[in-house]
Design a protein around this motif. Structure first.
Motif, short mmCIF file in Angstrom:
data_model
loop_
_atom_site.label_atom_id
_atom_site.label_comp_id
_atom_site.label_asym_id
_atom_site.label_seq_id
_atom_site.Cartn_x
_atom_site.Cartn_y
_atom_site.Cartn_z
N ALA A 9 4.87 -15.05 -92.66
CA ALA A 9 5.45 -13.81 -93.30
C ALA A 9 5.84 -12.92 -92.00
O ALA A 9 6.48 -12.43 -91.61
N ALA A 10 5.04 -12.53 -91.88
CA ALA A 10 4.59 -11.20 -90.67
C ALA A 10 4.65 -11.75 -89.23
O ALA A 10 5.32 -11.24 -88.22
N ILE A 58 11.98 -15.14 -78.06
CA ILE A 58 10.66 -16.21 -77.85
C ILE A 58 9.92 -16.10 -77.81
O ILE A 58 8.34 -16.03 -77.90
N ASP A 59 10.05 -14.38 -76.75
CA ASP A 59 8.77 -13.46 -76.10
C ASP A 59 7.79 -13.10 -77.36
O ASP A 59 6.95 -13.06 -76.94
N ALA A 60 8.70 -12.30 -78.35
CA ALA A 60 7.88 -12.34 -79.47
C ALA A 60 7.18 -13.29 -80.71
O ALA A 60 6.32 -13.39 -80.89
N ALA A 61 7.56 -14.21 -81.04
CA ALA A 61 7.51 -15.66 -82.12
C ALA A 61 6.53 -16.20 -80.28
O ALA A 61 4.94 -16.69 -82.25
N LEU A 62 6.23 -15.79 -79.55
CA LEU A 62 4.94 -16.54 -78.63
C LEU A 62 4.00 -15.52 -78.24
O LEU A 62 2.75 -16.45 -77.79
N SER A 63 3.73 -14.83 -78.47
CA SER A 63 3.53 -13.57 -78.89
C SER A 63 1.72 -13.38 -79.24
O SER A 63 1.99 -14.05 -80.52
N PRO A 64 0.45 -13.68 -79.16
CA PRO A 64 -0.43 -14.36 -78.99
C PRO A 64 -1.16 -13.34 -80.46
O PRO A 64 -1.41 -13.82 -81.54
N LEU A 74 -2.59 -8.25 -85.47
CA LEU A 74 -2.82 -9.44 -86.28
C LEU A 74 -2.30 -11.14 -85.17
O LEU A 74 -1.32 -10.85 -84.35
N ARG A 75 -3.61 -11.61 -85.39
CA ARG A 75 -3.41 -12.79 -84.83
C ARG A 75 -2.45 -13.84 -85.21
O ARG A 75 -1.93 -13.61 -86.89
N THR A 76 -1.13 -13.98 -84.43
CA THR A 76 -0.57 -15.41 -85.02
C THR A 76 -0.95 -16.41 -85.68
O THR A 76 -1.98 -17.25 -85.41
N PRO A 77 -0.07 -17.39 -86.23
CA PRO A 77 -0.49 -18.05 -87.11
C PRO A 77 -0.05 -19.59 -86.25
O PRO A 77 -0.62 -21.05 -86.25
N LEU A 78 0.79 -19.35 -84.66
CA LEU A 78 0.85 -20.87 -84.65
C LEU A 78 -0.23 -21.18 -83.64
O LEU A 78 -1.04 -20.71 -83.57
N PRO A 79 0.03 -22.94 -83.70
CA PRO A 79 -1.91 -23.55 -82.53
C PRO A 79 -1.36 -23.47 -81.59
O PRO A 79 -2.76 -24.06 -81.12
#
Length: 175
Positions: A9-10, A58-64, A74-79
Motif C-alpha cells: 500500500a505504501a 515508472i521512476d517512482a514505482a521502481l525506486s528501491p 521504507l524498502r519497496t516490496p518489489l522483487p
C-alpha cells in the motif's frame, strides 16, 4: 510492525498520485468542456503529458526505497531492484516534462478561450480563473512541505486541484 500488505500500500501510494497532480489538471485544460482537443498544440501537450507522466510514475514505482514522508526509507516490496542511478534520468525527464505539458495545456486552453463564444466561453472563463490560482497555491504548498509542514503543503496542493474541479463542475450545470 505493519499490517499485511502495508508495504504494498505504501509503495502504491508513493507513485500512484503522480498522474493526479499534473496530468489530470492538464487533461481538464485540454478536454474541457466538450471532451475534444481543438488545436495542434493541444495534441502535442496531450502526448507530452501522457509520456512524461508514465516516465515519472515508472521512476517512482521502481525506486528501491520510498523517499516521501511518512514512508521515507521504507524498502519497496518489489522483487526486482533497480539502482537509483538508473532511475535518475527518468525523473530528470518526467517531472520537467510534465510541467511543460501542463503549461502547454494551459496555453491551449487560453487559445480555446479566446476563440470560444457563448456558453463555452463562460465555462472556460471559470476554469481559467481557477487555473490562474494554481501556480501560487502550489508554490506555497511546496514551500510549506519543504519547511516541514507536510500536512499544510498537501492541503494547499489538494485545494488547488479541487478549485479547478469545482469550477468545471459548477459550469456544467449551466449548459
Amino acid at each position: 510492525g505493519t499490517l499485511p500488505g502495508g508495504r504494498w500500500a505504501a509503495w502504491f501510494s508513493a507513485w500512484s498520485y503522480i498522474p493526479s497532480i499534473i496530468a489530470a489538471p492538464g487533461l481538464v485544460f485540454l478536454l474541457f468542456p466538450d471532451g475534444h482537443i481543438v488545436a495542434r498544440r493541444g495534441r502535442v501537450a496531450l502526448w507530452i503529458l501522457v509520456a512524461t507522466t508514465a516516465v515519472a510514475s515508472i521512476d517512482a514505482a521502481l525506486s528501491p526505497a520510498l523517499d516521501d514522508a511518512p514512508f521515507e526509507g521504507l524498502r519497496t516490496p518489489l522483487p526486482v531492484s533497480v539502482s537509483a542511478d538508473t532511475l535518475t534520468p527518468l525523473g530528470n525527464v518526467g517531472w520537467p516534462g510534465m510541467l511543460l505539458g501542463l503549461v502547454l495545456a494551459a496555453v491551449a486552453m487560453i487559445g480555446r478561450l479566446r476563440r470560444a463564444r457563448g456558453v463555452e466561453r463562460q465555462q472556460l472563463k471559470w476554469v481559467a480563473g481557477a487555473a490562474a490560482l494554481l501556480p501560487p497555491i502550489i508554490i506555497a504548498g511546496v514551500a510549506f512541505y519543504y519547511a516541514g509542514h507536510d500536512e499544510i503543503g498537501a492541503l494547499l496542493v489538494d485545494l488547488s486541484w479541487w478549485m479547478i474541479l469545482l469550477a468545471a463542475g459548477s459550469t456544467t450545470s449551466t449548459s
